[in-house]
Design a protein around this motif. Structure first.
Motif, mmCIF file in Angstrom:
data_model
loop_
_atom_site.group_PDB
_atom_site.id
_atom_site.type_symbol
_atom_site.label_atom_id
_atom_site.label_comp_id
_atom_site.label_asym_id
_atom_site.label_seq_id
_atom_site.Cartn_x
_atom_site.Cartn_y
_atom_site.Cartn_z
ATOM 1 N N HIS A 168 78.586 27.062 110.668
ATOM 2 C CA HIS A 168 78.416 26.139 109.540
ATOM 3 C C HIS A 168 78.535 24.712 110.062
ATOM 4 C CE1 HIS A 168 79.976 29.433 106.532
ATOM 5 N NE2 HIS A 168 78.882 29.789 107.179
ATOM 6 N N TYR A 169 77.543 23.874 109.727
ATOM 7 C CA TYR A 169 77.622 22.466 110.140
ATOM 8 C C TYR A 169 78.369 21.675 109.063
ATOM 9 C CZ TYR A 169 73.697 23.512 113.348
ATOM 10 O OH TYR A 169 72.882 24.020 114.314
ATOM 11 N N PRO A 170 79.384 20.922 109.453
ATOM 12 C CA PRO A 170 80.046 20.098 108.439
ATOM 13 C C PRO A 170 79.173 18.923 108.018
ATOM 14 C CG PRO A 170 81.051 19.769 110.611
ATOM 15 C CD PRO A 170 79.974 20.797 110.788
ATOM 16 N N HIS A 223 79.283 22.067 103.678
ATOM 17 C CA HIS A 223 78.821 22.678 104.929
ATOM 18 C C HIS A 223 77.400 23.189 104.770
ATOM 19 C CE1 HIS A 223 83.168 22.895 105.712
ATOM 20 N NE2 HIS A 223 82.791 22.771 106.974
ATOM 21 N N VAL A 224 76.621 23.075 105.845
ATOM 22 C CA VAL A 224 75.328 23.764 105.896
ATOM 23 C C VAL A 224 75.595 25.118 106.543
ATOM 24 C CG1 VAL A 224 73.014 23.785 106.908
ATOM 25 C CG2 VAL A 224 73.988 21.637 106.121
ATOM 26 N N LYS A 225 75.376 26.179 105.769
ATOM 27 C CA LYS A 225 75.669 27.520 106.295
ATOM 28 C C LYS A 225 74.451 28.029 107.064
ATOM 29 C CE LYS A 225 78.970 28.374 102.676
ATOM 30 N NZ LYS A 225 79.221 28.937 101.357
ATOM 31 N N GLY A 259 61.778 34.169 111.383
ATOM 32 C CA GLY A 259 62.083 33.672 110.046
ATOM 33 C C GLY A 259 61.498 32.283 109.878
ATOM 34 N N GLU A 260 61.425 31.858 108.617
ATOM 35 C CA GLU A 260 60.837 30.551 108.318
ATOM 36 C C GLU A 260 61.692 29.421 108.885
ATOM 37 O OE1 GLU A 260 59.232 30.471 103.899
ATOM 38 O OE2 GLU A 260 60.742 32.022 104.172
ATOM 39 N N SER A 261 61.083 28.237 108.957
ATOM 40 C CA SER A 261 61.780 27.065 109.462
ATOM 41 C C SER A 261 63.080 26.837 108.687
ATOM 42 C CB SER A 261 60.865 25.852 109.317
ATOM 43 O OG SER A 261 61.494 24.732 109.817
ATOM 44 N N GLY A 262 64.148 26.585 109.410
ATOM 45 C CA GLY A 262 65.429 26.268 108.783
ATOM 46 C C GLY A 262 66.290 27.476 108.468
ATOM 47 N N CYS A 263 65.843 28.686 108.824
ATOM 48 C CA CYS A 263 66.620 29.883 108.459
ATOM 49 C C CYS A 263 67.794 30.110 109.418
ATOM 50 C CB CYS A 263 65.736 31.118 108.369
ATOM 51 S SG CYS A 263 65.177 31.701 109.968
ATOM 52 N N GLY A 264 67.878 29.332 110.496
ATOM 53 C CA GLY A 264 69.061 29.428 111.360
ATOM 54 C C GLY A 264 68.815 30.069 112.713
ATOM 55 N N LYS A 265 67.553 30.235 113.102
ATOM 56 C CA LYS A 265 67.245 30.911 114.370
ATOM 57 C C LYS A 265 67.807 30.134 115.571
ATOM 58 C CE LYS A 265 62.783 30.554 113.660
ATOM 59 N NZ LYS A 265 62.724 29.806 112.383
ATOM 60 N N SER A 266 67.475 28.840 115.627
ATOM 61 C CA SER A 266 67.934 28.044 116.776
ATOM 62 C C SER A 266 69.446 27.922 116.770
ATOM 63 C CB SER A 266 67.334 26.636 116.748
ATOM 64 O OG SER A 266 65.949 26.711 116.856
ATOM 65 N N THR A 267 70.029 27.768 115.590
ATOM 66 C CA THR A 267 71.492 27.660 115.526
ATOM 67 C C THR A 267 72.117 28.938 116.057
ATOM 68 O OG1 THR A 267 71.280 26.200 113.609
ATOM 69 C CG2 THR A 267 73.448 27.187 113.994
ATOM 70 N N ALA A 268 71.550 30.085 115.691
ATOM 71 C CA ALA A 268 72.085 31.362 116.197
ATOM 72 C C ALA A 268 71.971 31.385 117.722
ATOM 73 C CB ALA A 268 71.328 32.532 115.574
ATOM 74 N N ASP A 280 63.515 30.043 122.732
ATOM 75 C CA ASP A 280 63.457 29.526 121.367
ATOM 76 C C ASP A 280 62.067 28.944 121.104
ATOM 77 O OD1 ASP A 280 63.892 28.510 118.883
ATOM 78 O OD2 ASP A 280 65.552 27.193 119.431
ATOM 79 N N GLU A 281 61.230 29.709 120.468
ATOM 80 C CA GLU A 281 59.840 29.327 120.182
ATOM 81 C C GLU A 281 59.172 28.741 121.429
ATOM 82 O OE1 GLU A 281 58.709 28.350 116.508
ATOM 83 O OE2 GLU A 281 60.636 28.492 115.506
ATOM 84 N N PRO A 282 59.147 29.511 122.522
ATOM 85 C CA PRO A 282 58.703 28.928 123.795
ATOM 86 C C PRO A 282 57.227 28.567 123.852
ATOM 87 C CG PRO A 282 58.980 31.295 124.025
ATOM 88 C CD PRO A 282 59.504 30.925 122.663
#
Ligand SMILES: Nc1ncnc2c1ncn2[C@@H]1O[C@H](COP(=O)(O)OP(=O)(O)OP(=O)(O)O)[C@@H](O)[C@H]1O
Ligand SMILES: [Mg+2]
Length: 341
Positions: free
Chosen positions: A32-34, A46-48, A67-76, A199-201
């Protein structure tokens, strides 16, 4: 994409998944980003981005994360590589709990997992000589290694990713996008990692070179005994790269299974919508497109119950109150939907 990619047979079916050893296991991971605000810059929400994600990847396997943009792939991906600290959960890598690894122990482990980034223009210093870009990690980890020996290794790596010897003395800005991504791949390989998170290479590359880079990644997997976590928003790219596929929506994994099951019998309504949008070259097999209404809700204020219920064509009342668990519906096939059993 289907027609132009000449990939090796990736049909290592799900059954093999159960036999091999696990390299990576992610358990109830949250990142989660504060969000800071107000005069005192306090955390106001928080952004979950990643919210309770669990999956595992076996040695030698490729797990596609879609998953679509913003679904958390890169964060994972970044959390698994410990570039971000998880808010909760556990990351097991090669039998070791790396969740709270810090300092020299983390540094030592880091050489085993590397990332290939989406944008080869931003991820390489354009003013650095290619030889130096790839030498740097080897030199950092093996300071006693002789320069001559390192140079030989770097030249071999360059050749292995399809670049000539003289690339060594050129600067990253002198190369095209596809060639730069090859340099990025050579850099990721320099320390002989066990896991590569890609990551989306290829999403920043021309379509004409995408398949060449994907083919290269596939060849290298066998040669270097690599395990991949392959992140993409394009299901057709993932299909050709992956053994299994995890579908992400709003910080959650809503379905995970071997790729054939995902394509032939998607269980989650979100996966069904994604699959229906993949172009079908054979007109006889044309399928009904499921068009989702509305936008993806904000991960700062996600819906109650099932994260997908606000857009789900099959939602019933209780979907807004019950948060579905990711459960094994068929052997090796997990879905998080109360309507699926
Ligand atoms: N540093 C940050 N601070 C706050 N929120 C962030 C930060 N980085 C990402 N986010 C938010 O977290 C969510 C997940 O972002 P992330 O980049 O992981 O998604 P993604 O699936 O990789 O998207 P894309 O396909 O666009 O790359 C998004 O809502 C994004 O806006
Ligand atoms: Mg991303």
């Amino acid at each position: 994409m289907n027609n132009i990619i000449d990939l090796k047979n990736k049909d290592k079916a799900a059954s093999s998944h159960t036999k091999k050893e696990t390299l990576l296991e992610v358990i109830n991971l949250k990142t989660h980003y504060p969000i800071k605000g107000g005069f005192f810059r306090r955390t106001i929400s928080h952004v979950k981005a990643v919210d309770n994600v669990s999956f595992s990847v076996k040695k030698g396997e490729t797990l596609g994360l879609v998953g679509e943009s913003g679904c958390g792939k890169s964060t994972a991906g970044r959390t698994i590589l410990k570039l971000l600290n998880p808010t909760a959960g556990k990351i097991m890598f090669d039998g070791e709990d790396i969740t709270n690894l810090r300092g020299s122990k983390l540094r030592q482990r880091r050489k085993d997992f590397q990332m290939v980034f989406q944008d080869p223009y931003a991820s390489l210093n354009p003013m650095q000589m290619v030889g130096d870009i790839i030498t740097e990690p080897i030199h950092n980890y093996y300071p006693k290694k002789k320069s001559r020996e390192i140079k030989q290794e770097v030249l071999e790596l360059l050749n292995r990713v399809g670049l000539p010897d003289d690339a060594y003395y050129k600067y990253a800005h002198e190369f095209s996008g596809g060639q730069r991504q090859r340099i990025g791949i050579a850099r990721a390989l320099a320390l002989k990692p066990k896991l590569i998170i890609a990551d989306e290479p290829v999403s920043a590359l021309d379509v004409s070179v995408q398949s060449q880079v994907l083919n290269l990644l596939n060849e290298l997997q066998d040669d270097f005994d690599l395990t991949y976590l392959f992140i993409a928003h394009d299901l057709s790219v993932v299909k050709h790269m992956s053994d299994r596929i995890g579908i992400m929506y709003l910080g959650h994994i809503v379905e995970i299974a071997d790729k054939h099951s995902i394509y032939k019998e998607p269980l989650h309504p979100y996966t069904q919508a994604l699959i229906s949008a993949v172009p079908e070259p054979d007109p006889k097999r044309k399928k009904q497109r499921i068009v989702l209404q509305g936008d993806v809700p904000s991960p700062e204020n996600p819906p109650s119950g099932c994260p997908f219920h606000t857009r789900c064509p099959m939602a019933v009342d209780k979907c807004s109150t019950i948060t579905p668990e990711l459960k094994e519906v068929k052997p090796g096939h997990h879905a998080a939907c109360i309507l699926v059993d």
